[in-house]
Enzyme design. Sequence first.
Site, PDB file in Angstrom:
ATOM      1  N   ARG A  40     -48.238  19.374 -80.539  1.00  0.00           N
ATOM      2  CA  ARG A  40     -47.149  18.578 -81.101  1.00  0.00           C
ATOM      3  C   ARG A  40     -47.538  17.119 -80.985  1.00  0.00           C
ATOM      4  O   ARG A  40     -47.693  16.584 -79.892  1.00  0.00           O
ATOM      5  CB  ARG A  40     -45.839  18.855 -80.363  1.00  0.00           C
ATOM      6  CG  ARG A  40     -45.303  20.251 -80.598  1.00  0.00           C
ATOM      7  CD  ARG A  40     -45.036  20.487 -82.062  1.00  0.00           C
ATOM      8  NE  ARG A  40     -44.234  21.675 -82.289  1.00  0.00           N
ATOM      9  CZ  ARG A  40     -43.915  22.110 -83.481  1.00  0.00           C
ATOM     10  NH1 ARG A  40     -44.343  21.468 -84.560  1.00  0.00           N
ATOM     11  NH2 ARG A  40     -43.184  23.183 -83.626  1.00  0.00           N
ATOM     12  N   ALA A  49     -40.265  29.599 -84.747  1.00  0.00           N
ATOM     13  CA  ALA A  49     -39.202  28.824 -85.395  1.00  0.00           C
ATOM     14  C   ALA A  49     -39.730  28.245 -86.697  1.00  0.00           C
ATOM     15  O   ALA A  49     -40.938  28.152 -86.891  1.00  0.00           O
ATOM     16  CB  ALA A  49     -38.730  27.692 -84.475  1.00  0.00           C
ATOM     17  N   GLU A 102     -39.778  33.596 -90.510  1.00  0.00           N
ATOM     18  CA  GLU A 102     -40.601  32.810 -89.590  1.00  0.00           C
ATOM     19  C   GLU A 102     -41.226  33.671 -88.491  1.00  0.00           C
ATOM     20  O   GLU A 102     -42.380  33.459 -88.129  1.00  0.00           O
ATOM     21  CB  GLU A 102     -39.772  31.682 -88.970  1.00  0.00           C
ATOM     22  CG  GLU A 102     -39.442  30.568 -89.942  1.00  0.00           C
ATOM     23  CD  GLU A 102     -40.662  29.782 -90.410  1.00  0.00           C
ATOM     24  OE1 GLU A 102     -41.707  29.783 -89.723  1.00  0.00           O
ATOM     25  OE2 GLU A 102     -40.566  29.145 -91.480  1.00  0.00           O
ATOM     26  N   GLU A 117     -45.270  33.646 -88.297  1.00  0.00           N
ATOM     27  CA  GLU A 117     -45.927  33.041 -87.137  1.00  0.00           C
ATOM     28  C   GLU A 117     -46.552  34.049 -86.188  1.00  0.00           C
ATOM     29  O   GLU A 117     -47.492  33.707 -85.467  1.00  0.00           O
ATOM     30  CB  GLU A 117     -44.942  32.147 -86.376  1.00  0.00           C
ATOM     31  CG  GLU A 117     -44.551  30.920 -87.170  1.00  0.00           C
ATOM     32  CD  GLU A 117     -43.767  29.908 -86.371  1.00  0.00           C
ATOM     33  OE1 GLU A 117     -43.434  30.162 -85.180  1.00  0.00           O
ATOM     34  OE2 GLU A 117     -43.468  28.833 -86.939  1.00  0.00           O
ATOM     35  N   GLU A 159     -49.989  24.488 -90.324  1.00  0.00           N
ATOM     36  CA  GLU A 159     -49.711  25.162 -89.045  1.00  0.00           C
ATOM     37  C   GLU A 159     -50.995  25.586 -88.361  1.00  0.00           C
ATOM     38  O   GLU A 159     -51.911  26.105 -88.998  1.00  0.00           O
ATOM     39  CB  GLU A 159     -48.827  26.394 -89.270  1.00  0.00           C
ATOM     40  CG  GLU A 159     -47.429  26.075 -89.717  1.00  0.00           C
ATOM     41  CD  GLU A 159     -46.598  27.327 -89.941  1.00  0.00           C
ATOM     42  OE1 GLU A 159     -45.508  27.411 -89.355  1.00  0.00           O
ATOM     43  OE2 GLU A 159     -47.041  28.209 -90.704  1.00  0.00           O
TER      44      GLU A 159
END
Length: 194
Positions: free
Chosen positions: A67, A79, A95, A99, A144
């Site tokens: 992050r 999320a 999601e 993910e 991502e």
Amino acid sequence: MKHNLKPWQVISKKRIVDSKWLKVDEESCLNGNGVLVDHFYIESRPEFALIVAFDQDKNLLVVKQYRHGVQHVMTELPAGMIEMDEEPMHAAKRELLEETGYEAEAWTHLFDLAENGNDSNRHAHCFMASGLHRVAEQQLDDTEDLTYQWIPYDEVVRMLRTGEFEQAFVTAAIYRAIDRMDHEMEYQTDQTKQ
């Protein structure tokens, strides 16, 4: 004690940031006391779905990703953003699959949390998923870069107590899911005693 809390009256509004991920409005308002509050900023970001997924052995499915705001890797929950006109539950299911490659047999809405009621209108829609089974590989977007792993329940509790889950939404959702699981176990125990 004052009992008549009034909403603010917007006198003027100007959009100063307008992108897909963030909109910022600068407002001038009269507060409930009639006092002018000038240069007040409201953030609008897409709402998102967050998933607390425990398996039958009470292991928690988490994701880890870098992050940039805090400039390190964080342990989080699956999320993602809710698309325009998408139902929060649908976004949660999508999601989780994208993910982690997992689907869930049972879904429970835990709660919706306001990000910051003062200067943001964003909410997190938090869900609990159970009856997990892996059906696919991860399907990540180009932006991502994340991994997922399972954390045993005792380790989850330790991490909660030591503050290792750094994001407020994540921490609140895990605590709520644990509380719900504990109440369900108490209910089942009471039913077997009858």
